[in-house]
Design a protein around this motif. Structure first.
Motif, PDB file in Angstrom:
ATOM      1  N   VAL A  42      38.067 -70.762 -30.484  1.00 22.95           N
ATOM      2  CA  VAL A  42      39.211 -70.731 -31.404  1.00 22.95           C
ATOM      3  C   VAL A  42      40.368 -69.961 -30.755  1.00 22.95           C
ATOM      4  CG1 VAL A  42      40.017 -70.193 -33.742  1.00 22.95           C
ATOM      5  CG2 VAL A  42      37.633 -70.884 -33.379  1.00 22.95           C
ATOM      6  N   GLN A  67      44.271 -76.365 -36.893  1.00 24.34           N
ATOM      7  CA  GLN A  67      43.101 -76.940 -36.222  1.00 24.34           C
ATOM      8  C   GLN A  67      41.786 -76.373 -36.759  1.00 24.34           C
ATOM      9  OE1 GLN A  67      43.939 -75.924 -32.151  1.00 24.34           O
ATOM     10  NE2 GLN A  67      45.286 -77.688 -31.808  1.00 24.34           N
ATOM     11  N   PHE A  68      41.819 -75.097 -37.142  1.00 24.62           N
ATOM     12  CA  PHE A  68      40.603 -74.407 -37.586  1.00 24.62           C
ATOM     13  C   PHE A  68      40.874 -73.667 -38.894  1.00 24.62           C
ATOM     14  CE2 PHE A  68      40.663 -74.401 -32.894  1.00 24.62           C
ATOM     15  CZ  PHE A  68      39.463 -75.057 -32.609  1.00 24.62           C
ATOM     16  N   GLU A  70      39.163 -73.101 -41.385  1.00 20.33           N
ATOM     17  CA  GLU A  70      38.043 -72.266 -41.846  1.00 20.33           C
ATOM     18  C   GLU A  70      38.053 -70.887 -41.190  1.00 20.33           C
ATOM     19  OE1 GLU A  70      36.416 -74.594 -38.288  1.00 20.33           O
ATOM     20  OE2 GLU A  70      37.927 -74.839 -39.877  1.00 20.33           O
ATOM     21  N   HIS A  71      38.824 -70.740 -40.116  1.00 20.58           N
ATOM     22  CA  HIS A  71      38.916 -69.456 -39.412  1.00 20.58           C
ATOM     23  C   HIS A  71      40.271 -68.780 -39.633  1.00 20.58           C
ATOM     24  CE1 HIS A  71      35.157 -69.861 -37.195  1.00 20.58           C
ATOM     25  NE2 HIS A  71      35.493 -71.079 -36.814  1.00 20.58           N
TER      26      HIS A  71
END
Length: 205
Positions: A42, A67-68, A70-71
């Motif tokens: 990430v 892109q992420f 969830e993070h």
């Protein structure tokens, strides 16, 4: 035989300043394996280097969150809590820098891959950064190591001859790039080894 070196160029991160994302993320993850996975997939070093090369922190952060998602919290923490990645100065190397400065024999420069948005934090933390004749920051120039143009920018701006310069960096990739330009270079691993290498080159530190 006297040393021909009259200019010494330092990298900053992990040569003079302990910078490590683990210092922050150990507060946010349960173990180092989780941190490693996060930083490998990430908030990667390549992504970080884009900010070091001048990409705005906001843009880089938003890109990763898209892109992420969830993070998102841990991505935001990277720059919102960036100061917590600083672990302090590296004492042995700072002492070497002081000895070189006090000798009055050398021009001292720093050539660093660093975001222009976070570098002021480092300036406020580390008084020894004022010992340099000049610091060239990648984020301010829009270019970073190991691009030869970044090294050349320092040489040209400060009238440094490559054959009279010495470069110190912990990243071997950056060492190879400097050597390609005819700059004597030391791959930094520890302050004690650095002092030994300097002595062999006729530089007393």
């Amino acid at each position: 035989m006297a040393s021909k070196i009259n200019t010494i160029i330092f990298d900053l991160g992990n040569v003079l300043i302990d910078w490590n994302p683990y210092h922050l993320y150990r507060k946010l993850f349960s173990n180092d394996d989780e941190i490693k996975h996060f930083l490998d997939t990430v908030c990667t070093m390549h992504w970080n280097e884009e900010q070091d090369a001048g990409r705005p922190v906001k843009e880089g952060t938003e890109l990763l969150i898209s892109q992420f998602p969830e993070h998102s919290d841990n991505i935001l923490a990277y720059y919102e809590r960036w100061e917590e990645m600083l672990g302090g100065e590296i004492p042995g190397t700072v002492q070497i820098l002081k000895t070189l400065k006090d000798s009055g024999q050398y021009k001292l420069y720093a050539l660093t891959n660093w975001s222009t948005e976070t570098f002021p934090i480092a300036l406020s933390h580390y008084h020894f950064l004022s010992w340099f004749d000049a610091i060239v920051v990648s984020g301010a120039e829009g270019i970073r190591k190991p691009d030869s143009r970044f090294y050349q920018l320092l040489l040209d701006r400060h009238q440094v001859k490559p054959q009279e310069a010495l470069f110190i960096d912990d990243n071997y990739r950056n060492i190879l790039a400097a050597r390609e330009m005819g700059i004597e270079s030391i791959h930094f691993t520890s302050a004690d080894e650095l002092r030994q290498h300097l002595s062999k080159l006729g530089v007393n530190a």
